[in-house]
Motif scaffolding. Structure first.
Motif, PDB file in Angstrom:
ATOM      1  N   LYS A 171      70.643  35.213  30.518  1.00 37.41           N
ATOM      2  CA  LYS A 171      68.985  35.498  30.391  1.00 37.41           C
ATOM      3  C   LYS A 171      68.782  34.782  29.054  1.00 37.41           C
ATOM      4  O   LYS A 171      69.843  34.307  28.335  1.00 37.41           O
ATOM      5  CB  LYS A 171      68.687  36.924  30.243  1.00 37.41           C
ATOM      6  CG  LYS A 171      68.627  37.835  31.482  1.00 37.41           C
ATOM      7  CD  LYS A 171      68.394  39.238  31.081  1.00 37.41           C
ATOM      8  CE  LYS A 171      68.233  39.942  32.614  1.00 37.41           C
ATOM      9  NZ  LYS A 171      67.664  41.233  32.642  1.00 37.41           N
TER      10      LYS A 171
ATOM     11  N   TYR B   7      61.066  39.021  39.761  1.00 41.16           N
ATOM     12  CA  TYR B   7      60.787  40.568  39.323  1.00 41.16           C
ATOM     13  C   TYR B   7      59.763  41.318  39.998  1.00 41.16           C
ATOM     14  O   TYR B   7      59.369  42.443  39.412  1.00 41.16           O
ATOM     15  CB  TYR B   7      60.787  40.706  37.831  1.00 41.16           C
ATOM     16  CG  TYR B   7      62.331  40.456  37.136  1.00 41.16           C
ATOM     17  CD1 TYR B   7      63.154  41.375  37.403  1.00 41.16           C
ATOM     18  CD2 TYR B   7      62.496  39.475  36.021  1.00 41.16           C
ATOM     19  CE1 TYR B   7      64.558  41.303  36.853  1.00 41.16           C
ATOM     20  CE2 TYR B   7      63.562  39.336  35.519  1.00 41.16           C
ATOM     21  CZ  TYR B   7      64.667  40.323  35.827  1.00 41.16           C
ATOM     22  OH  TYR B   7      65.901  39.950  35.223  1.00 41.16           O
TER      23      TYR B   7
ATOM     24  N   HIS C 276      59.329  45.095  40.037  1.00 39.54           N
ATOM     25  CA  HIS C 276      58.874  45.826  38.770  1.00 39.54           C
ATOM     26  C   HIS C 276      57.416  45.694  38.718  1.00 39.54           C
ATOM     27  O   HIS C 276      57.025  46.131  37.525  1.00 39.54           O
ATOM     28  CB  HIS C 276      59.712  45.156  37.567  1.00 39.54           C
ATOM     29  CG  HIS C 276      61.311  45.846  37.843  1.00 39.54           C
ATOM     30  ND1 HIS C 276      61.614  47.132  38.003  1.00 39.54           N
ATOM     31  CD2 HIS C 276      62.296  44.956  37.856  1.00 39.54           C
ATOM     32  CE1 HIS C 276      62.917  46.987  38.157  1.00 39.54           C
ATOM     33  NE2 HIS C 276      63.521  45.824  38.288  1.00 39.54           N
TER      34      HIS C 276
ATOM     35  N   PHE D 111      57.121  48.087  31.531  1.00 36.81           N
ATOM     36  CA  PHE D 111      57.645  46.877  30.963  1.00 36.81           C
ATOM     37  C   PHE D 111      57.634  45.695  31.705  1.00 36.81           C
ATOM     38  O   PHE D 111      58.121  44.679  31.177  1.00 36.81           O
ATOM     39  CB  PHE D 111      59.124  47.369  30.599  1.00 36.81           C
ATOM     40  CG  PHE D 111      59.919  47.849  31.838  1.00 36.81           C
ATOM     41  CD1 PHE D 111      60.358  46.584  32.686  1.00 36.81           C
ATOM     42  CD2 PHE D 111      59.978  48.868  32.579  1.00 36.81           C
ATOM     43  CE1 PHE D 111      61.047  46.741  34.007  1.00 36.81           C
ATOM     44  CE2 PHE D 111      60.766  48.966  33.789  1.00 36.81           C
ATOM     45  CZ  PHE D 111      61.248  48.006  34.367  1.00 36.81           C
TER      46      PHE D 111
ATOM     47  N   LEU E 267      58.937  42.124  30.057  1.00 33.34           N
ATOM     48  CA  LEU E 267      59.990  41.502  30.573  1.00 33.34           C
ATOM     49  C   LEU E 267      59.716  40.016  31.236  1.00 33.34           C
ATOM     50  O   LEU E 267      60.613  39.311  30.922  1.00 33.34           O
ATOM     51  CB  LEU E 267      60.137  42.314  31.887  1.00 33.34           C
ATOM     52  CG  LEU E 267      61.406  41.747  32.955  1.00 33.34           C
ATOM     53  CD1 LEU E 267      62.638  41.642  32.243  1.00 33.34           C
ATOM     54  CD2 LEU E 267      61.582  42.553  34.218  1.00 33.34           C
TER      55      LEU E 267
ATOM     56  N   ARG F 174      78.389  44.162  38.396  1.00 35.14           N
ATOM     57  CA  ARG F 174      77.719  45.426  38.051  1.00 35.14           C
ATOM     58  C   ARG F 174      78.466  46.097  37.293  1.00 35.14           C
ATOM     59  O   ARG F 174      78.147  46.548  36.168  1.00 35.14           O
ATOM     60  CB  ARG F 174      76.957  46.097  38.971  1.00 35.14           C
ATOM     61  CG  ARG F 174      76.133  45.486  39.872  1.00 35.14           C
ATOM     62  CD  ARG F 174      74.570  45.269  39.395  1.00 35.14           C
ATOM     63  NE  ARG F 174      73.884  46.245  39.045  1.00 35.14           N
ATOM     64  CZ  ARG F 174      72.580  46.640  38.762  1.00 35.14           C
ATOM     65  NH1 ARG F 174      71.820  45.255  38.590  1.00 35.14           N
ATOM     66  NH2 ARG F 174      71.896  47.576  38.547  1.00 35.14           N
TER      67      ARG F 174
ATOM     68  N   THR G  95      72.013  49.182  32.477  1.00 35.20           N
ATOM     69  CA  THR G  95      70.844  48.422  32.105  1.00 35.20           C
ATOM     70  C   THR G  95      70.851  48.528  30.548  1.00 35.20           C
ATOM     71  O   THR G  95      70.258  47.411  29.961  1.00 35.20           O
ATOM     72  CB  THR G  95      69.753  48.769  32.855  1.00 35.20           C
ATOM     73  OG1 THR G  95      69.802  48.619  34.269  1.00 35.20           O
ATOM     74  CG2 THR G  95      68.481  48.173  32.441  1.00 35.20           C
TER      75      THR G  95
ATOM     76  N   ARG H  85      77.261  43.990  28.638  1.00 35.75           N
ATOM     77  CA  ARG H  85      75.923  44.453  27.971  1.00 35.75           C
ATOM     78  C   ARG H  85      76.209  45.370  26.762  1.00 35.75           C
ATOM     79  O   ARG H  85      75.634  45.262  25.595  1.00 35.75           O
ATOM     80  CB  ARG H  85      75.024  45.214  28.841  1.00 35.75           C
ATOM     81  CG  ARG H  85      74.261  44.303  29.900  1.00 35.75           C
ATOM     82  CD  ARG H  85      73.723  44.953  30.916  1.00 35.75           C
ATOM     83  NE  ARG H  85      72.800  44.266  31.722  1.00 35.75           N
ATOM     84  CZ  ARG H  85      72.407  44.527  32.910  1.00 35.75           C
ATOM     85  NH1 ARG H  85      72.627  45.791  33.314  1.00 35.75           N
ATOM     86  NH2 ARG H  85      71.213  43.700  33.456  1.00 35.75           N
TER      87      ARG H  85
ATOM     88  N   ILE I 258      67.508  47.427  26.204  1.00 37.37           N
ATOM     89  CA  ILE I 258      67.553  47.843  27.555  1.00 37.37           C
ATOM     90  C   ILE I 258      66.639  46.493  28.012  1.00 37.37           C
ATOM     91  O   ILE I 258      66.915  46.160  29.381  1.00 37.37           O
ATOM     92  CB  ILE I 258      66.606  49.025  27.758  1.00 37.37           C
ATOM     93  CG1 ILE I 258      66.743  49.450  29.354  1.00 37.37           C
ATOM     94  CG2 ILE I 258      65.291  48.965  27.432  1.00 37.37           C
ATOM     95  CD1 ILE I 258      66.194  50.922  29.865  1.00 37.37           C
ATOM     96  N   GLU I 259      65.763  46.016  27.504  1.00 40.75           N
ATOM     97  CA  GLU I 259      65.165  44.359  27.993  1.00 40.75           C
ATOM     98  C   GLU I 259      66.017  43.260  27.967  1.00 40.75           C
ATOM     99  O   GLU I 259      66.268  42.648  28.699  1.00 40.75           O
ATOM    100  CB  GLU I 259      63.841  44.518  27.411  1.00 40.75           C
ATOM    101  CG  GLU I 259      63.087  43.235  27.777  1.00 40.75           C
ATOM    102  CD  GLU I 259      61.688  43.031  27.184  1.00 40.75           C
ATOM    103  OE1 GLU I 259      60.841  43.891  27.935  1.00 40.75           O
ATOM    104  OE2 GLU I 259      61.460  42.555  26.400  1.00 40.75           O
TER     105      GLU I 259
ATOM    106  N   ASN J 219      69.014  42.349  27.496  1.00 38.96           N
ATOM    107  CA  ASN J 219      70.306  42.938  27.842  1.00 38.96           C
ATOM    108  C   ASN J 219      71.420  41.631  28.660  1.00 38.96           C
ATOM    109  O   ASN J 219      72.122  42.031  29.507  1.00 38.96           O
ATOM    110  CB  ASN J 219      70.346  44.033  28.968  1.00 38.96           C
ATOM    111  CG  ASN J 219      69.488  43.790  30.085  1.00 38.96           C
ATOM    112  OD1 ASN J 219      69.145  42.561  30.355  1.00 38.96           O
ATOM    113  ND2 ASN J 219      69.273  44.714  31.084  1.00 38.96           N
TER     114      ASN J 219
END
Ligand code: GDP
Length: 140
Positions: A9, A49, A52, A57, A61, A85, A91, A102, A109-110, A112
């Motif tokens: 990310k 996404y 979501h 959020f 995001l 994972r 997360t 992480r 949490i965002e 990450n």
């Protein structure tokens, strides 16, 4: 062999952790079949996404994911989805197991550090979202 779609990310790129995180991924036995650096448009991030949409959020995001370049990649390994994972952890980095990517590198949490598909079916859909089949190497 199972595939999973991973995204390093924008926080990972900004913090100059591409090499570090990629090293861990390869050390854990994942084979990289495709990789590129892209700057997502709002439309692309919203599409990725979409599940979501409507969550509190969501806008934040999308702003995060379009705030700088990111590095999607296709990884292959037996049990790639679940094993990846496990490698990245929960997360929320505060809840991620010690030693996971992480837990070690994420700020929140965002923000990450990394995305990993959450099922083989989503893996196939997400791989196709970023990579046409001819951009994915059969061997590497
Ligand atoms: P993942 O599969 O572990 O990436 O988690 P989800 O699919 O539930 O969420 C997708 C992404 O949205 C996460 O990786 C975070 O970047 C972000 N996110 C999830 N939950 C929250 C939250 O409660 N607050 C904020 N700000 N971001 C969140």
């Amino acid at each position: 062999m199972e595939r999973t779609l991973v995204i390093l990310k924008p926080d990972c790129v900004r913090k100059e952790l591409i090499g570090e995180v990629t090293r861990r991924i390869q050390d854990a036995g994942f084979r990289i079949r495709a990789l590129k650096m892209v700057s997502l448009s709002e439309k692309e991030a919203e599409g990725f996404y979409a599940v979501h949409e409507g969550k509190p959020f969501f806008e934040s995001l999308i702003a995060f994911m379009t705030g700088g370049p990111c590095v999607p990649m296709v990884l292959e390994k037996e049990n790639a989805v679940d094993d990846f994972r496990a490698l990245i952890g929960a997360t929320d980095p505060d809840e991620a197991d010690e030693g996971t990517i992480r837990a070690e590198f994420a700020d929140s949490i965002e923000q990450n550090i990394v995305h990993g598909s959450d099922s083989p079916e989503n893996g196939r859909r997400e791989v196709a979202y970023f990579f046409p089949e001819h951009e994915i190497a059969a061997h590497s």
